[in-house]
Design an enzyme around this catalytic site. Structure first.
Site, short mmCIF file in Angstrom:
data_model
loop_
_atom_site.label_atom_id
_atom_site.label_comp_id
_atom_site.label_asym_id
_atom_site.label_seq_id
_atom_site.Cartn_x
_atom_site.Cartn_y
_atom_site.Cartn_z
CG ASP A 37 -0.03 -0.07 2.52
OD1 ASP A 37 0.45 0.98 2.97
OD2 ASP A 37 0.18 -1.19 3.05
CG ASP A 61 1.72 4.62 5.87
OD1 ASP A 61 1.44 3.56 6.49
OD2 ASP A 61 2.01 5.68 6.43
#
Length: 281
Positions: A206, A208
């Protein structure tokens, strides 16, 4: 000998012909699980699941000292970890593989960060905490497998288990970090104290939460979905690595305690001399 540290989702190593299971406590407590010794693609190696079987342990609950010591006791001279990481850089996209070569320990909890203390004093250099030889070998193996790997990155280790705030994510970016995770510190530093070459393959799950688009913010469900897909890449990478000659750990790493250990042997207890001699091996 190479030791593999399995992170999230990697609790066993398919195809490993297991010769021995080593359990039991260490002078630093109980490891996350058994150390498995076996062969894969003709290479003898060790395997340990960082979070234990079935993912029982949160990052701050892992006994990193016991894990590293158990692997060293079993004969490891190199450690290659696999970890889920979040990206703090747009060019490091979810689904990519990334290898940090610098670390910032941003943990603030009660993790035991060193083998030393309690009557045994040492100050080990970690200016270059990762084995360049091991990173080089992994990158070359990735090329043979048709994979690309980001390298030369900085990893920020945070406590968890909660996912970070957007302000924290921006702060880590301002500090020059490219990746964020919860497990590589103190693991990387303990490996150096044990005179073992260390590197990590980060599986980027991802961005974050630093992007303004909330659909890009990290969630546990998204982490596990993408991480599961990335495990196939990680296994291809590991197979390619084991199909060739493994690197020789740098002499500077294998002698890291030379000059760093201040307490003479005669000033240690018998128990202390025993575990110190194991780290020196």
């Amino acid at each position: 000998m190479l030791a593999i540290i399995g992170g999230t989702g990697l609790y066993e190593l398919d195809g490993l012909d297991i010769h021995e299971r080593q359990g039991g406590d260490t002078p630093f407590g109980t490891p996350s699980g058994e150390v498995l010794r076996g062969t894969l693609h003709g290479q003898e190696l060790l395997f340990l699941a960082r979070h234990g079987a079935g993912h029982r342990l949160l990052p701050h609950e892992v006994n990193y000292r016991a894990n590293v010591y158990a692997l060293k006791r079993a004969g490891a001279t190199m450690m290659l970890g696999f970890s889920a990481v979040g990206s703090l850089a747009m060019e490091v996209a979810p689904g990519d593989l990334a290898m940090p070569e610098q670390y910032i320990d941003w943990t603030r909890g009660a993790r035991e960060r060193t083998f030393f203390g309690g009557g045994v004093a040492a100050h080990v250099s970690t200016a270059k905490p990762v084995s360049g030889a091991l990173v080089d070998s992994v990158v070359v193996a990735a090329e043979r497998a048709g994979l690309s790997v980001h390298r030369g990155l900085t990893y920020a280790c945070v406590d968890g288990p909660r996912l970070g705030t957007q302000a924290e994510s921006h702060l880590l970016r301002q500090m020059g970090c490219h990746l964020v995770g919860m497990t590589n510190a103190p693991e990387v530093f303990l490996a150096r104290e044990a005179q073992m070459a260390y590197a990590t393959v980060g599986l980027v799950t991802d961005y974050d939460c630093w992007l303004d688009d909330p659909t890009q913010h990290v969630s546990v469900s998204a982490v596990f979905e993408l991480y599961g897909q990335s495990l196939a890449k990680a296994r291809r990478l590991l197979d390619a690595l084991l199909s060739g000659a493994l690197p020789v750990p740098e002499t500077s790493i294998r002698t890291a305690l030379t000059g760093a250990l201040l307490t003479p042997d005669e000033a240690m207890s018998e128990a202390q001399r025993t575990w110190v001699s194991q780290l020196r091996a």
